[in-house]
Enzyme design. Structure first.
Site, PDB file in Angstrom:
ATOM      1  N   TYR A 145      53.542 -48.289 105.392  1.00  0.00           N
ATOM      2  CA  TYR A 145      55.057 -48.308 105.328  1.00  0.00           C
ATOM      3  C   TYR A 145      55.460 -49.528 105.178  1.00  0.00           C
ATOM      4  CZ  TYR A 145      60.052 -47.837 106.893  1.00  0.00           C
ATOM      5  OH  TYR A 145      61.186 -48.069 107.187  1.00  0.00           O
ATOM      6  N   ALA A 147      53.919 -52.154 103.957  1.00  0.00           N
ATOM      7  CA  ALA A 147      53.281 -52.865 102.688  1.00  0.00           C
ATOM      8  C   ALA A 147      54.270 -52.285 101.796  1.00  0.00           C
ATOM      9  CB  ALA A 147      51.836 -52.313 102.565  1.00  0.00           C
TER      10      ALA A 147
HETATM   11  P1  NDP Z   1      66.866 -40.540 107.508  1.00  0.00           P
HETATM   12  O1  NDP Z   1      65.463 -39.915 107.821  1.00  0.00           O
HETATM   13  O2  NDP Z   1      68.049 -40.258 108.488  1.00  0.00           O
HETATM   14  O3  NDP Z   1      67.193 -40.868 106.323  1.00  0.00           O
HETATM   15  C1  NDP Z   1      66.378 -40.868 105.100  1.00  0.00           C
HETATM   16  C2  NDP Z   1      67.074 -40.108 104.074  1.00  0.00           C
HETATM   17  O4  NDP Z   1      66.208 -40.066 102.839  1.00  0.00           O
HETATM   18  C3  NDP Z   1      66.967 -38.422 104.265  1.00  0.00           C
HETATM   19  O5  NDP Z   1      68.538 -38.131 104.025  1.00  0.00           O
HETATM   20  C4  NDP Z   1      66.039 -37.840 103.483  1.00  0.00           C
HETATM   21  O6  NDP Z   1      66.473 -36.646 103.011  1.00  0.00           O
HETATM   22  C5  NDP Z   1      66.262 -38.887 102.202  1.00  0.00           C
HETATM   23  N1  NDP Z   1      64.750 -38.784 101.580  1.00  0.00           N
HETATM   24  C6  NDP Z   1      63.749 -39.182 101.915  1.00  0.00           C
HETATM   25  N2  NDP Z   1      62.775 -39.133 101.041  1.00  0.00           N
HETATM   26  C7  NDP Z   1      63.385 -38.704  99.834  1.00  0.00           C
HETATM   27  C8  NDP Z   1      63.112 -38.581  98.256  1.00  0.00           C
HETATM   28  N3  NDP Z   1      61.531 -38.534  98.157  1.00  0.00           N
HETATM   29  N4  NDP Z   1      64.026 -38.146  97.571  1.00  0.00           N
HETATM   30  C9  NDP Z   1      65.225 -37.958  98.070  1.00  0.00           C
HETATM   31  N5  NDP Z   1      65.691 -38.276  99.268  1.00  0.00           N
HETATM   32  C10 NDP Z   1      64.881 -38.743 100.264  1.00  0.00           C
HETATM   33  O7  NDP Z   1      66.337 -42.077 108.183  1.00  0.00           O
HETATM   34  P2  NDP Z   1      67.183 -43.516 108.078  1.00  0.00           P
HETATM   35  O8  NDP Z   1      68.741 -43.321 107.858  1.00  0.00           O
HETATM   36  O9  NDP Z   1      66.887 -44.365 109.272  1.00  0.00           O
HETATM   37  O10 NDP Z   1      66.581 -44.285 106.973  1.00  0.00           O
HETATM   38  C11 NDP Z   1      67.326 -44.777 105.617  1.00  0.00           C
HETATM   39  C12 NDP Z   1      66.487 -46.003 105.047  1.00  0.00           C
HETATM   40  O11 NDP Z   1      66.421 -46.901 106.035  1.00  0.00           O
HETATM   41  C13 NDP Z   1      65.095 -45.565 104.868  1.00  0.00           C
HETATM   42  O12 NDP Z   1      64.483 -46.213 103.584  1.00  0.00           O
HETATM   43  C14 NDP Z   1      64.115 -46.144 105.723  1.00  0.00           C
HETATM   44  O13 NDP Z   1      62.927 -46.601 105.622  1.00  0.00           O
HETATM   45  C15 NDP Z   1      64.875 -47.290 106.210  1.00  0.00           C
HETATM   46  N6  NDP Z   1      64.878 -47.858 107.623  1.00  0.00           N
HETATM   47  C16 NDP Z   1      65.333 -47.112 108.831  1.00  0.00           C
HETATM   48  C17 NDP Z   1      64.962 -47.997 109.935  1.00  0.00           C
HETATM   49  C18 NDP Z   1      65.512 -47.269 111.223  1.00  0.00           C
HETATM   50  O14 NDP Z   1      65.259 -47.637 112.374  1.00  0.00           O
HETATM   51  N7  NDP Z   1      66.204 -46.087 111.439  1.00  0.00           N
HETATM   52  C19 NDP Z   1      64.699 -49.190 110.281  1.00  0.00           C
HETATM   53  C20 NDP Z   1      64.075 -49.956 108.913  1.00  0.00           C
HETATM   54  C21 NDP Z   1      64.731 -49.288 107.646  1.00  0.00           C
HETATM   55  P3  NDP Z   1      65.637 -35.233 102.617  1.00  0.00           P
HETATM   56  O15 NDP Z   1      64.645 -35.471 103.713  1.00  0.00           O
HETATM   57  O16 NDP Z   1      66.591 -34.214 102.788  1.00  0.00           O
HETATM   58  O17 NDP Z   1      65.081 -35.701 101.325  1.00  0.00           O
END
Ligand code: NDP
Length: 241
Positions: A145, A147
């Site tokens: 993750y 990386a």
């Molecule tokens: P969530 O899981 O709430 O949000 C992630 C969103 O991305 C979901 O709505 C999910 O919807 C969507 N998603 C995931 N994979 C795909 C895909 N292949 N295609 C389309 N949609 C996708 O978590 P966060 O809001 O916390 O995360 C948002 C971003 O922030 C991410 O990139 C995460 O790595 C990053 N992040 C979060 C942190 C935290 O502490 N929360 C810390 C650092 C970074 P669905 O499953 O319906 O596709």
């Protein structure tokens, strides 16, 4: 003028807060995600000029189909979709399982953003912005993750160079521990939460709105000379010299 803003993964957590921030500015916002029901509910809650399209950003065909549904001009692309696929994976067994887990995180956190940016490239107009949501995990040695997010940070420099001549910026926002999203599933025990809060200088977890306001700034007219940068929103866990 109302802009068109695409927020991938905009149905929950950080992405939903980002969508909310742009909607508050009067922009037209497109949110995406894989789960239609989640998107439908989010669009209802957000209200305003929001449209929702189901799309798995790791699948080139689905990303192309999404592009064909968008208007001819996009002002802001927020590559937010992602997450730590290790949370859902079985414990690593043989090498095939190791490969599967690494590919899953690379696909979810790097390839999805790469494909989406390539697909929307021609739609991005002067004064526009790409904002990539990475993580402080990029700097903490956090396996596949971290990386993938570190790769996103360096790929962003390439994007900034590619788009700069057209006056489109590309920056990374790297959140720290952000509460109230689906990211951690059911892993967030009291102890887990307290440990992460204790790492910050400000004594609290981040909120999706903290990240959203930073994204809004980077996409605003106030940030036109900021590009190719990584901006951490982590409460001071990893300070910059
Ligand atoms: P969530 O899981 O709430 O949000 C992630 C969103 O991305 C979901 O709505 C999910 O919807 C969507 N998603 C995931 N994979 C795909 C895909 N292949 N295609 C389309 N949609 C996708 O978590 P966060 O809001 O916390 O995360 C948002 C971003 O922030 C991410 O990139 C995460 O790595 C990053 N992040 C979060 C942190 C935290 O502490 N929360 C810390 C650092 C970074 P669905 O499953 O319906 O596709």
């Amino acid at each position: 003028m109302a802009r068109t803003v695409v927020v991938t993964g905009g149905g929950t957590g950080i992405g939903k807060a980002v969508a909310q921030a742009f909607l508050a500015d009067g922009d037209n916002v497109v949110i995406t995600g894989r789960r239609e029901e989640v998107l439908r509910r989010a669009a209802q809650e957000l209200g305003g000029a929001v449209s929702a399209h189901a799309c798995d950003h790791t699948d080139p065909e689905q990303v192309e189909a999404l592009r064909d549904k968008l208007p001819d001009v996009v002002h802001v692309l927020v590559n937010n979709a992602g997450g730590n696929r290790d949370f859902d994976a079985a414990p690593p067994g043989d090498l095939r399982a190791v490969a599967e887990r690494w590919r899953a995180n690379m696909d979810a956190n790097l390839l999805g953003a790469v494909l989406t940016t390539a697909a929307l490239d021609k739609l991005l107009v002067s004064g526009g912005a790409v904002v990539n949501i990475s993580s402080f995990a990029a700097d903490r040695g956090a396996g596949s993750y971290g990386a993938a997010k570190a790769a996103m940070n360096t790929w962003n420099i390439f994007v900034a160079r590619q788009l700069g001549g057209r006056q489109v910026t590309a920056n990374v926002v790297a959140p720290g521990y952000i509460d109230a999203t689906e990211f951690f599933r059911d892993r967030r025990s009291g102890e887990f939460h307290a440990e992460r809060v204790a790492e910050t200088m400000v004594g609290r977890a981040g909120r999706p709105e903290d990240v959203a306001e930073t994204v809004r700034f980077l996409a605003s007219s106030a940030a036109r000379h900021i590009t190719g940068q990584v901006l951490r929103v982590d409460g001071g866990v990893i300070p910059t010299r």
